[in-house]
Design an enzyme around this catalytic site. Structure first.
Site, PDB file in Angstrom:
ATOM      1  CG  ASN A  99      -2.026   0.849   1.090  1.00 51.34           C
ATOM      2  OD1 ASN A  99      -1.944   1.687   0.230  1.00 51.34           O
ATOM      3  ND2 ASN A  99      -2.861   0.709   2.102  1.00 51.34           N
ATOM      4  CG  HIS A 184     -11.675  -3.942  10.891  1.00 45.70           C
ATOM      5  ND1 HIS A 184     -10.942  -3.650   9.739  1.00 45.70           N
ATOM      6  CD2 HIS A 184     -10.923  -5.109  11.305  1.00 45.70           C
ATOM      7  CE1 HIS A 184      -9.621  -4.135   9.560  1.00 45.70           C
ATOM      8  NE2 HIS A 184      -9.627  -4.981  10.638  1.00 45.70           N
ATOM      9  NE  ARG A 209      -9.162  -3.101  13.966  1.00 41.72           N
ATOM     10  CZ  ARG A 209      -8.567  -2.507  12.869  1.00 41.72           C
ATOM     11  NH1 ARG A 209      -7.493  -2.905  12.658  1.00 41.72           N
ATOM     12  NH2 ARG A 209      -9.108  -1.421  12.382  1.00 41.72           N
ATOM     13  CE1 TYR A 221      -5.189   1.418  10.645  1.00 38.69           C
ATOM     14  CE2 TYR A 221      -5.672   0.511  12.854  1.00 38.69           C
ATOM     15  CZ  TYR A 221      -5.570   0.446  11.338  1.00 38.69           C
ATOM     16  OH  TYR A 221      -5.982  -0.710  10.916  1.00 38.69           O
ATOM     17  CG  ASP A 277      -4.445  -2.206  14.799  1.00 34.72           C
ATOM     18  OD1 ASP A 277      -3.091  -2.176  15.562  1.00 34.72           O
ATOM     19  OD2 ASP A 277      -4.353  -2.381  13.733  1.00 34.72           O
ATOM     20  CG  HIS A 279      -2.084   1.053  12.851  1.00 34.98           C
ATOM     21  ND1 HIS A 279      -1.603   2.170  12.282  1.00 34.98           N
ATOM     22  CD2 HIS A 279      -2.294   0.293  12.356  1.00 34.98           C
ATOM     23  CE1 HIS A 279      -1.780   1.631  10.841  1.00 34.98           C
ATOM     24  NE2 HIS A 279      -2.149   0.538  10.822  1.00 34.98           N
ATOM     25  CD  GLU A 303      -3.690  -5.595  14.785  1.00 37.66           C
ATOM     26  OE1 GLU A 303      -4.952  -5.968  15.051  1.00 37.66           O
ATOM     27  OE2 GLU A 303      -3.233  -4.922  13.892  1.00 37.66           O
ATOM     28  CD  GLU A 329      -0.614  -4.239  10.683  1.00 34.13           C
ATOM     29  OE1 GLU A 329      -1.669  -4.641  11.209  1.00 34.13           O
ATOM     30  OE2 GLU A 329      -0.806  -3.040  10.308  1.00 34.13           O
ATOM     31  NE  ARG A 350      -1.810  -7.766  13.607  1.00 38.16           N
ATOM     32  CZ  ARG A 350      -2.889  -8.235  12.755  1.00 38.16           C
ATOM     33  NH1 ARG A 350      -3.622  -9.023  13.085  1.00 38.16           N
ATOM     34  NH2 ARG A 350      -3.442  -7.242  11.900  1.00 38.16           N
ATOM     35  CG  HIS A 379      -1.928  -7.424   7.984  1.00 40.35           C
ATOM     36  ND1 HIS A 379      -0.940  -6.770   7.254  1.00 40.35           N
ATOM     37  CD2 HIS A 379      -2.675  -6.596   8.825  1.00 40.35           C
ATOM     38  CE1 HIS A 379      -1.660  -5.384   7.171  1.00 40.35           C
ATOM     39  NE2 HIS A 379      -2.697  -5.262   8.208  1.00 40.35           N
ATOM     40  CG  ASP A 383      -3.937  -2.377   2.722  1.00 40.69           C
ATOM     41  OD1 ASP A 383      -4.492  -1.817   3.922  1.00 40.69           O
ATOM     42  OD2 ASP A 383      -2.777  -2.982   3.022  1.00 40.69           O
ATOM     43  CD  GLU A 406      -6.961  -7.161   9.664  1.00 42.44           C
ATOM     44  OE1 GLU A 406      -5.697  -7.473   9.531  1.00 42.44           O
ATOM     45  OE2 GLU A 406      -7.165  -6.169   9.984  1.00 42.44           O
ATOM     46  CD1 TRP A 469      -2.459   7.307  10.556  1.00 41.47           C
ATOM     47  CD2 TRP A 469      -1.895   5.455   9.398  1.00 41.47           C
ATOM     48  NE1 TRP A 469      -3.541   6.779   9.811  1.00 41.47           N
ATOM     49  CE2 TRP A 469      -3.347   5.508   9.239  1.00 41.47           C
ATOM     50  CE3 TRP A 469      -1.445   4.174   8.832  1.00 41.47           C
ATOM     51  CZ2 TRP A 469      -4.287   5.037   8.571  1.00 41.47           C
ATOM     52  CZ3 TRP A 469      -2.163   3.449   7.943  1.00 41.47           C
ATOM     53  CH2 TRP A 469      -3.613   3.666   7.788  1.00 41.47           C
TER      54      TRP A 469
HETATM   55  O1  KDG Z   1      -1.789  -0.427   4.490  1.00 37.03           O
HETATM   56  C1  KDG Z   1      -1.808  -0.372   6.005  1.00 37.03           C
HETATM   57  C2  KDG Z   1      -2.846  -1.179   6.577  1.00 37.03           C
HETATM   58  O2  KDG Z   1      -2.841  -2.580   5.918  1.00 37.03           O
HETATM   59  C3  KDG Z   1      -3.138  -1.238   8.128  1.00 37.03           C
HETATM   60  O3  KDG Z   1      -3.193   0.137   8.636  1.00 37.03           O
HETATM   61  C4  KDG Z   1      -4.139  -2.318   8.352  1.00 37.03           C
HETATM   62  O4  KDG Z   1      -3.465  -2.441  10.653  1.00 37.03           O
HETATM   63  C5  KDG Z   1      -4.046  -2.797   9.765  1.00 37.03           C
HETATM   64  C6  KDG Z   1      -4.834  -3.858  10.050  1.00 37.03           C
HETATM   65  O5  KDG Z   1      -4.498  -4.424  11.156  1.00 37.03           O
HETATM   66  O6  KDG Z   1      -5.548  -4.288   9.465  1.00 37.03           O
HETATM   67 MG    MG Z   2      -3.108  -3.570  12.360  1.00 39.74          MG
END
Ligand code: KDG
Ligand code: MG
Length: 469
Positions: A99, A184, A209, A221, A277, A279, A303, A329, A350, A379, A383, A406, A469
């Site tokens: 991505n 999600h 989630r 996020y 998550d 992130h 996560e 991820e 993951r 993961h 994307d 997921e 992010w």
């Molecule tokens: O491109 C970034 C995404 O794949 C990510 O932000 C998704 O964190 C993610 C998730 O747990 O699905």
């Molecule tokens: Mg994630």
């Protein structure tokens, strides 16, 4: 099969090149010169690993004839790989989507990788993996490992089709009826998260989630900011030509998230599995505090608390909490997984199969994790393309230490270009018994949806400094 060129390899490359310079002096040197050229031009010694008689007895040897790279944007950007072979109609499909850096992977595949693959035996998956990983000398990194994953998936697809078996059979056969899946639920406030979660439960999900917008922060996020959850589905149409910047502050985040889970537990009851998550946003002590504060709500896992560089810091979180932890991820090396698994600093690994090197890499991660009672949670966002989701599930249902998967539902426009892939039923994902991975790509349809530059958002703190992010 070629004889081993032991006399040549013993001479070493420099001596050998010097020899090539004066090779015209004698017949024997001439013939050696031909070998030198062959060695310099191609990975001829690969044939010394033995010729494959074919995965099914009686089949003729197979060669890769072409590698096609398809960059397309049916709702969002995907990089797909089609590996063609010398057997008419036999090809493999893989996904090599990274991505925001799609064209870098496409260029790597087209300019650097595909010339190495033509004429190779597609059945030698492990050898090809090693050759593409260690061969270029410059190893690893997300671009290279995503490209390698795309090729790896396509080769497993070919092997399955040739053997007339789904890939999970080649991986050892079923260990479970299906892969427990999570979806999600995001919202602008607790009530909205609850509504989305309830809809997921009605659809059959057992695991959700949950992410909520943090008051005072513009976008966090996984949350819809000030859009409805539907409008903020994260598609390329919603993404800017240049990255949008979101705002993050740890203090309100750390206050709001435990209250969200207190609310959801009270409303949804004890049965539903809840996940969250982070992130990679938090510092170690913040992550430890969050994991501790979430303990009463019994998450399935928390996560990606920390940035991927800070594996040691998971120890601190462990010391303070029994909330199960998942991580990985952003890993793009098998070796990233080793310390977390072998020290049992996490409960779920993951990795993204599409970014860590495909099924060949995932099998090794899963096997290592099994030895330390760590489960998998690959993961599975929107994307990465359906072939990677299919690869996830083929691995999930054939290993002993699967944890959770997921998943996303792809829109019709994506499915017009990429058909097949896992199906969802009663809270679980499954793959069909089609030979190979079970996905296909429609190249004509792909042309209707040209690539559109799109970036993931970035984040900053209120003082303007860069934030993960
Ligand atoms: O491109 C970034 C995404 O794949 C990510 O932000 C998704 O964190 C993610 C998730 O747990 O699905
Ligand atoms: Mg994630």
């Amino acid at each position: 099969m070629h004889k081993p060129l032991s006399n040549i390899s013993q001479m070493g490359r420099r001596g050998f090149l010097g020899l090539a310079g004066v090779a015209a002096l004698s017949d024997s040197l001439l013939s050696r010169k031909r070998v030198v050229r062959a060695l310099l031009a191609k990975d001829t010694l690969a044939e010394n690993t033995g010729s494959s008689a074919g995965s099914s007895r009686g089949l003729p040897p197979l060669k890769i004839t072409d590698v096609r790279v398809i960059v397309t944007c049916p709702d969002r950007n995907y990089v797909l790989v089609k590996v063609l072979t010398s057997e008419p109609g036999l090809y493999g499909v893989g996904d090599a989507t990274l991505n925001g850096r799609e064209l870098a992977v496409a260029a790597d595949l087209e300019q650097h990788i595909s010339p190495l693959l033509v004429d190779r035996d597609p059945e030698k998956i492990e050898d090809t993996w090693q050759y593409l990983y260690r061969g270029p000398y410059w190893r690893g990194g997300p671009v290279q490992m995503t490209a390698l994953a795309g090729i790896d998936s396509a080769l497993w697809d070919i092997k399955g089709k040739r053997a007339n078996m789904p890939v999970y059979q080649l991986l050892g056969g079923r260990t479970r009826a299906g892969a427990l899946a999570y979806t999600h639920a995001s919202g602008r406030n607790f009530g909205e998260v609850e509504d989305v979660a309830r809809r997921a439960l009605e659809r059959g999900f057992k695991c959700v989630r949950a992410q909520v917008a943090i008051p005072g922060l513009e976008g966090t996020y996984g949350t819809p900011g000030n859009k409805t959850p539907e409008a903020a589905a994260g598609r390329v149409a919603n993404m800017a030509e240049l990255p949008q910047t979101e705002l993050f502050e740890p203090a309100p985040y750390l206050r709001v998230v435990p209250r969200l889970f207190e609310y959801l537990r009270a409303k949804l009851g004890p049965e539903v599995e809840l996940l969250h998550d982070c992130h990679e946003k938090l510092d170690p002590i913040q992550a430890a505090r969050l994991a501790h504060d979430l303990e009463p709500y019994h998450l399935f896992f928390l996560e990606d608390c920390l940035r991927p560089e800070y594996k040691e810091s998971f120890r601190l979180i462990r010391e303070h909490s029994t909330t199960p932890l998942a991580m990985g991820e952003l890993f793009n090396s098998l070796w990233d997984c080793v310390p977390l698994i072998k020290e049992q600093l996490i409960d779920y690994i993951r990795c993204d199969l599409g970014h860590i090197g495909g099924i060949t890499a995932a099998r090794k991660v899963a096997a290592l994790a099994e030895l330390f009672q760590v489960r998998t949670a690959w993961h599975g966002p929107g994307d990465i393309g359906p072939p990677t989701h299919a690869a996830n599930v083929h691995v999930d249902i054939s290993i002993p230490n699967f944890g959770i998967q997921e998943m996303v539902f792809f829109p019709d426009v994506t499915r017009e270009v990429i058909s097949g892939g896992p199906e969802f039923k009663d809270g679980h994902m499954n793959v069909s018994d089609l030979p190979g991975l079970g996905c296909d790509v429609n190249e004509e349809a792909a042309k209707k949806y040209p690539y559109r530059r799109a970036y993931l958002p970035t984040a900053r703190r209120k003082d303007g400094s860069v934030q993960d992010w």
